[in-house]
Enzyme design. Structure first.
Site, short mmCIF file in Angstrom:
data_model
loop_
_atom_site.label_atom_id
_atom_site.label_comp_id
_atom_site.label_asym_id
_atom_site.label_seq_id
_atom_site.Cartn_x
_atom_site.Cartn_y
_atom_site.Cartn_z
N PRO A 66 2.26 11.21 -2.22
CG PRO A 66 4.47 10.63 -2.67
CD PRO A 66 3.06 10.42 -3.17
CD GLU B 87 -2.54 1.26 2.67
OE1 GLU B 87 -3.48 0.45 2.76
OE2 GLU B 87 -2.20 2.04 3.59
CB THR C 265 -4.33 5.74 0.66
OG1 THR C 265 -3.44 6.85 0.49
CG2 THR C 265 -3.58 4.56 1.24
#
Length: 612
Positions: free
Chosen positions: A26, A22, A53
């Protein structure tokens, strides 16, 4: 490719459980680019899939989609997280269409942050109250075009265990194809939970969420945010080494290795898991180490034949040695520049042996820390909690902690209460924990400074050559020495910033960054210049610089810091005095980060600020 298809192929061709990795988008462009290079390196570990995510309320929508599309170039099984809470249906439709157009075939359907009582939030579609609603919607809208997964909570969530399992079954009955669990650290408790899940009739694949312990502070933060049960024996083992980041990371690798062996072993009564989901926090060293300990590298079927876009079986007899993974004593201290990180070239998907990763390359240069004070070029820069909003609280918690401020004096009182520690709940939205032990050495100055209406949110005293095992200032490996420059970060009025700018112009030792909610910046730093405010010297290692503040890092943090003012304001009605105050302060104040480079004279910064 769909995850369930890859799992079906895996079942017949591998000798160990499959695993996914996962990642989160950034905050900075340079961090994003360096993560892409990291994905190329990690692809030789042959995970069955990569998951990306999704920020609360779709806050990372574009970056999440871009990262998921880039991940497809490394692994055909790419899974995009998607939440429905606080998102309009149009955004959900657009995201699903966008994912489909980019070739993404897997969705992890999540509710996201729960509705928070009386919070005055962005209106959202009332049809999406639970993850099961999102699963049903995707199935009705897109049929079987997507392989849909859901989350599970072995340590509980908002309901008791039986109710949680019933809710999980509801999500599976709605059309979920697989399950990824929340992180946990109690292997025996997980196995008991898994047995109950299977007894309830849930038969889809379950991937156990594992987050290697990267540092003591991040471990405490993440287990608190995720409400994870922590065995007392685990805390007891970490306590003696909590100041030694390298020792904590090493312990985390061994603990995760043992836990995975336990939950995947057939030598106990009850079901075992066949899939592991690594929450990497965009770091790679621990994942390499754990997979190497388990003997899972080089024997998996998940190598992509790029010419035919299918999975092939590599030579299972070819197994790299530990040496080829470069687990050297000093790799945690690597200090490669961003240029070195960018120059680390991609590795072919069809490689069946792992090439050596020479010291000082990007595999290790951002190991310590992986937080907001690290390099903005790090793929792990800026992670607080990649799954929640900035505050991650209910309205009741917000009101209990910080009341309903209506004046500047009320805000002054809140910041001073935090510094004086009048109760266990003495926090601020920017400082969620009580003040650190080292802060007590400068506390009178901070209180005096804050009393004048300039609100401090981060600080540290100057330290000159303190032993690394010092109870207050120590960190890193044993037998070393640590140093730090005096540093302070605060919200202030523009007139205060102007005074600071004037005084700093006459001092070579004082450097600052300042930004406002509009994105405007002011600094006396040259382009490319940074403030290294903490460093350590240790036997047989390169100098570690875990605390670096430079332009892009500060810009990313400033955006987050002013976003916290905005989110706090949303807990109050639009016309209320409190909301108007918080939004006015957000729009008028500046966030300032100032560093005094003369660490031999620890009082100079505080004298300067009080004069300002």
């Amino acid at each position: 490719m769909k995850l369930t298809e890859a799992i079906s192929r895996d079942d017949a061709s591998t000798i160990h459980p499959y695993y996914t990795l996962e990642f989160f988008p950034p905050r900075t462009d340079s961090g994003f680019e360096n993560l892409l290079t990291r994905l190329s390196r990690l692809s030789v570990l042959n995970p069955i899939g990569l998951t990306i995510t999704w920020g609360a309320g779709g806050s990372t929508k574009q970056r999440s989609l871009d990262l998921a599309e880039a991940a497809l170039g490394e692994n055909p099984v790419t899974i995009l997280h998607l939440t429905c809470t606080n998102m309009e249906r149009d955004m959900l439709d657009d995201t699903l269409d966008n994912a489909k157009a980019r070739g993404i075939q897997n969705i992890l359907a999540l509710r996201g942050d729960p509705p928070r009582g009386e919070e005055y939030w962005i209106p959202c579609d009332p049809q999406f109250q639970h993850a099961s609603d999102l699963v049903k919607y995707i199935r009705k809208r897109d049929g079987d075009e997507f392989c849909v997964g859901v989350a599970a909570y072995p340590d509980g969530h908002s309901l008791d265990e039986d109710a949680e399992i019933a809710n999980l079954k509801l999500k599976v009955d709605a059309g979920a194809d697989f399950i990824i669990t929340q992180l946990f650290y109690d292997a025996d408790g997980f196995l008991m939970w898994l047995k109950k899940v299977r007894e309830s009739g849930v038969e889809v694949p379950v991937l156990a969420g594992v987050m290697p312990i990267q540092s003591y502070a991040s471990f405490l933060r993440m287990t608190k945010l995720c409400a994870s049960r922590v065995p007392p024996s685990l805390i007891a083992s970490l306590e003696p080494i909590r100041h030694d980041d390298e020792a904590v990371k090493e312990f985390g690798v061994e603990f995760a290795t043992d836990m995975i062996r336990t939950i995947t072993s057939p030598n106990h009564n009850g079901p075992t898991v066949q899939g592991i989901h690594f929450c990497t926090l965009n770091l790679e060293k621990s994942t390499w180490r754990i997979l190497d300990n388990l003997g899972w590298i080089g024997t998996t079927a998940h190598v992509l034949d790029e010419g035919k876009n299918r999975l092939i079986q590599p030579d299972s007899n070819v197994r790299p040695s530990s040496a080829s993974l470069l687990i050297t004593p000093h790799d945690a201290a690597s200090a490669a520049t961003p240029k070195e990180a960018e120059d680390t070239g991609p590795i072919s998907h069809t490689t069946t042996t792992l090439p050596a990763l020479p010291a000082n390359q990007a595999v290790t240069w951002d190991d310590f820390p992986n937080g907001r004070f690290g390099s903005a070029d790090s793929a792990a820069f800026g992670v607080r909690d990649p799954y929640k909003n900035e505050l991650g609280m209910t309205a009741a918690e917000v009101h209990r902690l910080w009341g309903q401020p209506e004046t500047i004096e009320d805000l002054n009182a809140m910041f001073l209460k935090h510094l004086r520690g009048h109760s266990p709940f003495s926090t601020t939205p920017w400082s969620p924990n009580p003040i650190a032990a080292e802060t007590k050495f400068i506390l009178p100055r901070l209180i005096e400074f804050t009393s004048k209406g300039t609100w401090t949110v981060a600080s540290q005293p100057a330290v000159d050559c303190m032993p690394s095992d010092d109870e207050v200032f120590g960190w890193g490996p044993k037998d070393g020495f640590v140093f730090q420059k005096a540093f302070c970060e605060f919200f202030c009025e523009f007139v205060t910033l102007e005074r600071l700018k004037h005084k700093a112009a006459a001092l070579d030792t004082v450097k600052f960054f300042a930004a406002n909610a509009k994105g405007e910046m002011m600094t006396n730093m040259a382009p490319g210049e940074s403030n290294a405010v903490t460093w350590g010297v240790f036997p047989g290692k390169e100098v570690m610089q875990p605390t670096v503040i430079e332009r892009s890092a500060f810009q990313a943090w400033a955006e987050e810091a002013f976003g916290i003012w905005s989110e706090w304001a949303l807990f109050f009605p639009p016309a209320s005095t409190t909301r108007q105050l918080l939004e006015r302060v957000r729009d008028e104040r500046w966030l300032v980060s100032v560093c005094h480079h003369d660490f031999k004279n620890p009082n100079d910064l505080w004298d300067l600020l009080l004069e300002t």
